[in-house]
Design an enzyme around this catalytic site. Structure first.
Site, PDB file in Angstrom:
ATOM      1  N   GLY A  80       0.817  -1.210   0.000  1.00 40.04           N
ATOM      2  CA  GLY A  80       0.000   0.000   0.000  1.00 40.04           C
ATOM      3  C   GLY A  80       0.849   1.258   0.000  1.00 40.04           C
ATOM      4  N   ASP A  81       1.878   1.269   0.836  1.00 37.96           N
ATOM      5  CA  ASP A  81       2.782   2.419   0.894  1.00 37.96           C
ATOM      6  C   ASP A  81       3.497   2.625  -0.432  1.00 37.96           C
ATOM      7  OD1 ASP A  81       2.463   3.295   3.612  1.00 37.96           O
ATOM      8  OD2 ASP A  81       3.537   1.505   4.241  1.00 37.96           O
ATOM      9  N   THR A  82       4.012   1.537  -0.999  1.00 38.49           N
ATOM     10  CA  THR A  82       4.788   1.679  -2.226  1.00 38.49           C
ATOM     11  C   THR A  82       3.905   2.055  -3.414  1.00 38.49           C
ATOM     12  OG1 THR A  82       4.717  -0.731  -2.512  1.00 38.49           O
ATOM     13  CG2 THR A  82       6.669   0.187  -1.497  1.00 38.49           C
ATOM     14  N   ALA A 119       3.385   5.703  -3.167  1.00 37.72           N
ATOM     15  CA  ALA A 119       4.604   6.392  -3.590  1.00 37.72           C
ATOM     16  C   ALA A 119       4.758   6.376  -5.105  1.00 37.72           C
ATOM     17  CB  ALA A 119       5.818   5.747  -2.929  1.00 37.72           C
TER      18      ALA A 119
END
Length: 405
Positions: free
Chosen positions: A177-179, A182
């Site tokens: 989710g974070d990547t 980003a």
């Protein structure tokens, strides 16, 4: 052998761009990593006491060094400033006044409370692009909620469809989710840079984790809206797409075979010495194979379990059947494709020596990026960077004595 990279001179299409990163952990910093990989001058502002918490993350911390940080912090310059104090905020504002991009991933409103909101910064830097990564975006009723990657994965629809149907929703083994947030943030930053060439003006790039996850969920939404179909957890297969699964080899390893297209399945059937399967009404068409997915997987598994991984991989390649072994890091270090393309590079670390990590992706034919150095020590570049905005050695010493840098 992995290719050794020791370049200190920036290469890549973003050389000449300055990025100030004030995020932490992964969603913002991974955006900064990608911009730095492509040659941008990335200045990472960190808290003077502990820095980015990612410096303490990871299963193994050899000699106190986070291997995770060595990757996400690569190609960045570390500057320590206390952004909770007015003097630290003023120095950050000076750094941002000459920046092309500012990347932050605090809860919405935090930068404004520090006097570093977009309107504050744009007043002296009208071309500034501010990349804002958060759990739920900069507005809406959830915007003030704490939003980690895992929550975005859940609310964006990914967690529900990951895992075996006999278990609760699972997670992918990385912070996807974070990547994803980003990646979308990086795309937005590059698009805003292009638009700035036309208008001369900057803008805000608002990348939320839940929407980044939603953005890659294929036809999940219209399947429910139009057809009333809810995707469920299906383990290693996609329902009605067969054969496409992981199959055992003779020595107990696994290989993924994707032969669901009619012509490819015909080649697989011939390879297995069972060409009649491609003519059998039960398996001859995509629809028929999908209805008998489990039975077909059993037939293929019976065959693959009689062949070694090397033999099976060679046969599949020879017959034009898409396949790939399930790689672990040990496989990556010896695989000829990885080696030929230097997919993994070794970067010199001042404490750990050579540290291997993934290379810069994607590749550009003329101006591809490089890994110039691993994640730096906390505050390693403070004196160098602050000197550019007029902070003398004496001023810096006074700042440090008061815990401001």
């Amino acid at each position: 052998m992995a290719k050794q990279h020791s370049e200190q001179v920036a290469l890549g299409p973003l050389v000449g761009l300055r990025v100030v990163e004030v995020g932490q952990l992964l969603a913002g910093p991974f955006c900064g990593q990608m911009l730095g990989d492509m040659g941008a001058d990335v200045i990472k502002i960190e808290d003077p006491q502990k820095g980015d918490p990612l410096r303490q993350w990871g299963r193994d911390l050899p000699q106190g060094q986070s291997l995770w940080w060595s990757v996400v912090g690569r190609n960045k310059k570390s500057v320590t400033l206390n952004l909770r104090e007015s003097e630290g905020q003023e120095l950050a504002r000076k750094l941002m006044s000459s920046a092309d991009i500012v990347v932050e991933n605090f809860r919405p409103g935090t930068m404004e409370r520090w006097g570093l909101g977009y309107e504050d910064l744009q007043a002296t830097n009208p071309g500034l692009i501010m990349v804002r990564v958060s759990g739920f975006g900069q507005d809406g009723p959830y915007s003030q909620r704490a939003g980690y990657g895992a929550i975005g994965e859940a609310m964006g629809g990914l967690r529900y469809v990951v895992g075996d149907p006999s278990t609760p929703p699972s997670r992918v083994g990385i912070s996807i989710g974070d990547t994803l947030a980003a990646l979308f943030a990086t795309i937005g930053a590059l698009a805003a840079l292009r638009e700035r060439e036309v208008s001369g003006r900057g803008q805000i790039v608002d990348s939320s984790i839940y929407e980044a996850v939603l953005g890659v969920m294929e036809s999940l939404v219209p399947e429910w809206q139009i057809a009333g179909y809810q995707r469920e957890r299906t383990g290693a297969v996609l329902p009605n797409v067969a054969p496409s699964n992981v199959y055992p080899t003779k020595e107990g390893d696994w290989i993924l075979i994707a032969a669901n297209q009619d012509t490819v399945f015909t080649r697989l059937a011939r390879l297995m010495g069972q060409p009649e399967l491609a003519e059998d009404p039960d398996y001859a068409t995509h629809g028929a194979r999908g209805k008998r997915q489990a039975a077909l997987d059993n037939i293929i598994a019976e065959y693959t379990s009689t062949r070694s991984s090397d033999e099976l991989e060679a046969l599949l390649a020879e017959h034009g059947v898409p396949a790939g072994r399930i790689f672990r890091p040990a496989d990556m270090f010896t695989d000829p494709q990885y080696l030929a393309r230097s997919s993994i590079v070794t970067v010199e670390h001042p404490v750990l020596g050579g540290v291997s990590m993934q290379n810069v992706f994607p590749r550009l034919s003329r101006t591809t990026g490089t890994v110039r150095w691993p994640g730096p020590a906390l505050g390693q570049h403070t004196e160098e960077v602050l000197a550019e905005i007029g902070v003398s050695a004496g001023d810096l010493a006074a700042l440090r004595e008061r815990g401001l840098s």
